[in-house]
Scaffold this motif. Structure first.
Motif, PDB file in Angstrom:
ATOM      1  N   GLN A   1       0.830  -1.201   0.000  1.00 21.60           N
ATOM      2  CA  GLN A   1       0.000   0.000   0.000  1.00 21.60           C
ATOM      3  C   GLN A   1       0.867   1.254   0.000  1.00 21.60           C
ATOM      4  O   GLN A   1       0.593   2.229  -0.704  1.00 21.60           O
ATOM      5  N   LYS A   2       1.938   1.221   0.785  1.00 20.33           N
ATOM      6  CA  LYS A   2       2.863   2.357   0.807  1.00 20.33           C
ATOM      7  C   LYS A   2       3.518   2.520  -0.560  1.00 20.33           C
ATOM      8  O   LYS A   2       3.602   3.630  -1.098  1.00 20.33           O
ATOM      9  N   LEU A   3       3.991   1.408  -1.124  1.00 19.86           N
ATOM     10  CA  LEU A   3       4.612   1.460  -2.456  1.00 19.86           C
ATOM     11  C   LEU A   3       3.641   2.014  -3.491  1.00 19.86           C
ATOM     12  O   LEU A   3       4.031   2.803  -4.366  1.00 19.86           O
ATOM     13  N   GLN A   4       2.393   1.593  -3.417  1.00 22.80           N
ATOM     14  CA  GLN A   4       1.381   2.071  -4.359  1.00 22.80           C
ATOM     15  C   GLN A   4       1.263   3.586  -4.282  1.00 22.80           C
ATOM     16  O   GLN A   4       1.251   4.274  -5.313  1.00 22.80           O
ATOM     17  N   THR A   5       1.204   4.132  -3.082  1.00 17.57           N
ATOM     18  CA  THR A   5       1.084   5.586  -2.910  1.00 17.57           C
ATOM     19  C   THR A   5       2.331   6.303  -3.430  1.00 17.57           C
ATOM     20  O   THR A   5       2.239   7.313  -4.135  1.00 17.57           O
ATOM     21  N   VAL A   6       3.504   5.767  -3.087  1.00 12.72           N
ATOM     22  CA  VAL A   6       4.766   6.393  -3.510  1.00 12.72           C
ATOM     23  C   VAL A   6       4.906   6.357  -5.027  1.00 12.72           C
ATOM     24  O   VAL A   6       5.219   7.374  -5.666  1.00 12.72           O
ATOM     25  N   LEU A   7       4.658   5.200  -5.627  1.00 15.83           N
ATOM     26  CA  LEU A   7       4.848   5.068  -7.072  1.00 15.83           C
ATOM     27  C   LEU A   7       3.803   5.851  -7.859  1.00 15.83           C
ATOM     28  O   LEU A   7       4.098   6.351  -8.953  1.00 15.83           O
ATOM     29  N   GLU A   8       2.601   5.970  -7.336  1.00 13.95           N
ATOM     30  CA  GLU A   8       1.600   6.807  -8.008  1.00 13.95           C
ATOM     31  C   GLU A   8       2.076   8.257  -8.058  1.00 13.95           C
ATOM     32  O   GLU A   8       1.937   8.931  -9.090  1.00 13.95           O
ATOM     33  N   ALA A   9       2.650   8.724  -6.944  1.00 12.69           N
ATOM     34  CA  ALA A   9       3.168  10.096  -6.907  1.00 12.69           C
ATOM     35  C   ALA A   9       4.342  10.255  -7.869  1.00 12.69           C
ATOM     36  O   ALA A   9       4.447  11.259  -8.589  1.00 12.69           O
ATOM     37  N   VAL A  10       5.230   9.263  -7.901  1.00  8.75           N
ATOM     38  CA  VAL A  10       6.383   9.303  -8.809  1.00  8.75           C
ATOM     39  C   VAL A  10       5.922   9.308 -10.257  1.00  8.75           C
ATOM     40  O   VAL A  10       6.382  10.120 -11.073  1.00  8.75           O
ATOM     41  N   ASN A  11       5.014   8.418 -10.585  1.00  6.48           N
ATOM     42  CA  ASN A  11       4.546   8.296 -11.966  1.00  6.48           C
ATOM     43  C   ASN A  11       3.811   9.545 -12.432  1.00  6.48           C
ATOM     44  O   ASN A  11       3.957   9.981 -13.582  1.00  6.48           O
ATOM     45  N   GLU A  12       3.009  10.124 -11.545  1.00  9.81           N
ATOM     46  CA  GLU A  12       2.292  11.365 -11.895  1.00  9.81           C
ATOM     47  C   GLU A  12       3.276  12.493 -12.200  1.00  9.81           C
ATOM     48  O   GLU A  12       3.014  13.351 -13.044  1.00  9.81           O
ATOM     49  N   LEU A  13       4.411  12.469 -11.523  1.00 10.21           N
ATOM     50  CA  LEU A  13       5.426  13.499 -11.728  1.00 10.21           C
ATOM     51  C   LEU A  13       6.232  13.262 -13.006  1.00 10.21           C
ATOM     52  O   LEU A  13       6.480  14.190 -13.778  1.00 10.21           O
ATOM     53  N   LEU A  14       6.612  12.011 -13.235  1.00  9.49           N
ATOM     54  CA  LEU A  14       7.534  11.711 -14.340  1.00  9.49           C
ATOM     55  C   LEU A  14       6.854  11.509 -15.691  1.00  9.49           C
ATOM     56  O   LEU A  14       7.391  11.914 -16.720  1.00  9.49           O
ATOM     57  N   ARG A  15       5.672  10.883 -15.681  1.00 11.08           N
ATOM     58  CA  ARG A  15       5.037  10.513 -16.954  1.00 11.08           C
ATOM     59  C   ARG A  15       4.800  11.702 -17.885  1.00 11.08           C
ATOM     60  O   ARG A  15       5.065  11.598 -19.092  1.00 11.08           O
ATOM     61  N   PRO A  16       4.329  12.864 -17.392  1.00 11.75           N
ATOM     62  CA  PRO A  16       4.114  14.000 -18.308  1.00 11.75           C
ATOM     63  C   PRO A  16       5.393  14.506 -18.970  1.00 11.75           C
ATOM     64  O   PRO A  16       5.333  15.195 -19.989  1.00 11.75           O
ATOM     65  N   HIS A  17       6.560  14.151 -18.410  1.00 10.03           N
ATOM     66  CA  HIS A  17       7.827  14.594 -18.971  1.00 10.03           C
ATOM     67  C   HIS A  17       8.434  13.551 -19.917  1.00 10.03           C
ATOM     68  O   HIS A  17       9.591  13.685 -20.322  1.00 10.03           O
ATOM     69  N   GLY A  18       7.657  12.533 -20.228  1.00 11.83           N
ATOM     70  CA  GLY A  18       8.105  11.562 -21.220  1.00 11.83           C
ATOM     71  C   GLY A  18       8.916  10.400 -20.677  1.00 11.83           C
ATOM     72  O   GLY A  18       9.477   9.619 -21.450  1.00 11.83           O
ATOM     73  N   TRP A  19       8.971  10.250 -19.369  1.00 11.33           N
ATOM     74  CA  TRP A  19       9.726   9.134 -18.803  1.00 11.33           C
ATOM     75  C   TRP A  19       8.983   7.826 -19.027  1.00 11.33           C
ATOM     76  O   TRP A  19       7.776   7.752 -18.859  1.00 11.33           O
ATOM     77  N   SER A  20       9.719   6.799 -19.381  1.00  9.76           N
ATOM     78  CA  SER A  20       9.146   5.466 -19.537  1.00  9.76           C
ATOM     79  C   SER A  20       9.063   4.806 -18.169  1.00  9.76           C
ATOM     80  O   SER A  20      10.057   4.741 -17.441  1.00  9.76           O
ATOM     81  N   ILE A  21       7.886   4.342 -17.794  1.00  7.19           N
ATOM     82  CA  ILE A  21       7.686   3.729 -16.478  1.00  7.19           C
ATOM     83  C   ILE A  21       8.077   2.252 -16.565  1.00  7.19           C
ATOM     84  O   ILE A  21       7.350   1.429 -17.114  1.00  7.19           O
ATOM     85  N   GLU A  22       9.245   1.928 -16.042  1.00  8.06           N
ATOM     86  CA  GLU A  22       9.793   0.574 -16.132  1.00  8.06           C
ATOM     87  C   GLU A  22       9.708  -0.162 -14.795  1.00  8.06           C
ATOM     88  O   GLU A  22      10.503  -1.057 -14.522  1.00  8.06           O
ATOM     89  N   TRP A  23       8.760   0.215 -13.963  1.00 12.98           N
ATOM     90  CA  TRP A  23       8.657  -0.382 -12.643  1.00 12.98           C
ATOM     91  C   TRP A  23       7.191  -0.499 -12.253  1.00 12.98           C
ATOM     92  O   TRP A  23       6.312   0.117 -12.855  1.00 12.98           O
TER      93      TRP A  23
END
Length: 359
Positions: free
Chosen positions: A142-164
């Motif tokens: 659950q903690k990982l889900q919250t952390v990775l959602e925040a990371v992905n929301e930040l990185l995805r708009p900048h074109g980062w490929s989500i490899e995790w």
């Protein structure tokens, strides 16, 4: 060492001691981070060969059309990959020093989300709504889900490929963890230099119609520094070398004038920026002069004889800079030792900016 060699070295040290003027004192950080250590992994997490008979029985528990990715043994032992792991570990420990968090092994220390949470909060300045300590697997995910959602929301708009994913991180997939950390380091312009052209081979296990299929796939973790830096704002030295090389000599002349103004006090002189700072000795002496203290000769190699000793010297000079209140240089000690001009210019220009009015 022969008696004559010892005598010559003794005289050289004495001459430097004479120039430096006596006993030496220095403020030193009491921070120590253990070296990266390798721990044994059980069969499910260990690398394996692309042969059906070598697949661990537990992998048969994969659901239909699911897949699992594991690091190939040859890649785990690759020096460039190990170098990347060390750079990332040192970076995390530097960022989380105030939280008294020390990471020794990325797989064992990052899988439960605690370190990733603290790192993201430190880098982004954003507090996440998660439990501080989670022992259960459900709580960790659950903690990982919250952390990775925040990371992905930040990185995805900048074109980062989500490899995790939550599962890959929690399963201690080292490749997924490294992908995530490299992306964060580049996005937040971490004051580190990632090793270039690091690729690994991974074993991909898939389940099709009840049968396990395996294959070896190459995964690129880092490209060139220029391409990685290209994802965010390039600095003045990128522009200078790429678009105004004619002005490079003007900058170099200004920096040479600056460093010689201080090194001349020790009867030392610089004529070549690229080479004369590569062993770290002049950088260390320069910091002592700029901060008005003497650096103990036993803290560095006065006449470094190999690559590792030079790297030690440059890294020590970087510590002195941070002790003086400067930010950690955006260069790796290895880059300076390897005569990387832009890295050397960045370090010296940072000193020039902060000490140009020093006498």
């Amino acid at each position: 060492m022969s008696a004559s060699s010892q005598s010559a070295k003794s005289k050289k040290d004495e001459s430097f001691l004479g120039r430096l003027g006596g006993t030496l004192v220095r403020r030193k950080k009491a921070t120590e981070v253990s070296d990266l250590h390798e721990e044994g992994k059980n069969a499910i997490n260990a690398p394996m060969l692309p042969s059906g008979k070598d697949v661990h029985p537990e992998d048969t528990l994969l659901e239909e059309n699911a897949e699992r990715i594991m690091l190939d043994p040859t890649s785990r032992d690759d020096p460039k990959f190990k170098d990347l792991l060390k750079v990332l570990i040192d970076w995390i420990n530097s960022e989380l020093e105030e939280d008294r968090i020390i990471v020794k092994d990325l797989e064992e220390d990052c899988y439960d989300g605690q370190v990733l949470q603290k790192l993201f909060e430190k880098l982004s300045g954003r507090k996440l709504n998660v439990a501080e300590v989670t022992q259960s697997e459900i709580g960790q995910k659950q903690k990982l889900q919250t952390v990775l959602e925040a990371v992905n929301e930040l990185l995805r708009p900048h074109g980062w490929s989500i490899e995790w994913s939550v599962d890959s991180i929690h399963c201690k997939n080292l490749v997924a963890i490294v992908h995530l950390l490299v992306s964060l380091a580049m996005h937040f312009q971490a004051a580190i230099r990632l090793p270039e052209h690091v690729s690994v081979r991974v074993v991909v296990v898939k389940k099709r119609e009840g049968i396990l299929q395996t294959a070896l796939v190459n995964k690129e973790l880092t490209s060139t520094t220029e391409m990685m830096m290209g994802r965010f704002e390039r600095d003045a030295f990128d522009t200078l070398l790429d678009h105004a090389p004619d002005k490079l000599n003007v900058v170099k002349t200004s920096l040479i004038t600056f460093v010689n103004k201080h090194l001349n006090k020790l009867n030392l002189e610089v004529t070549e920026l690229e080479s004369q700072f590569a062993d770290g000795v002049y950088l260390i002496l320069l910091m002592g002069l700029l901060e008005d203290y003497f650096v103990p000769l036993y803290n560095f190699f006065l006449t470094p004889e190999n690559f590792d000793q030079k790297v030690h010297n440059v890294a020590f000079a970087f510590e002195l800079m941070q002790d003086g209140g400067l930010k950690k240089p955006k260069a790796r000690p290895e880059d300076v030792v390897n005569l990387n001009l832009k890295s050397t210019l960045r370090v010296l220009y940072n000193l020039f900016t902060n000490y140009k009015n020093s006498e």
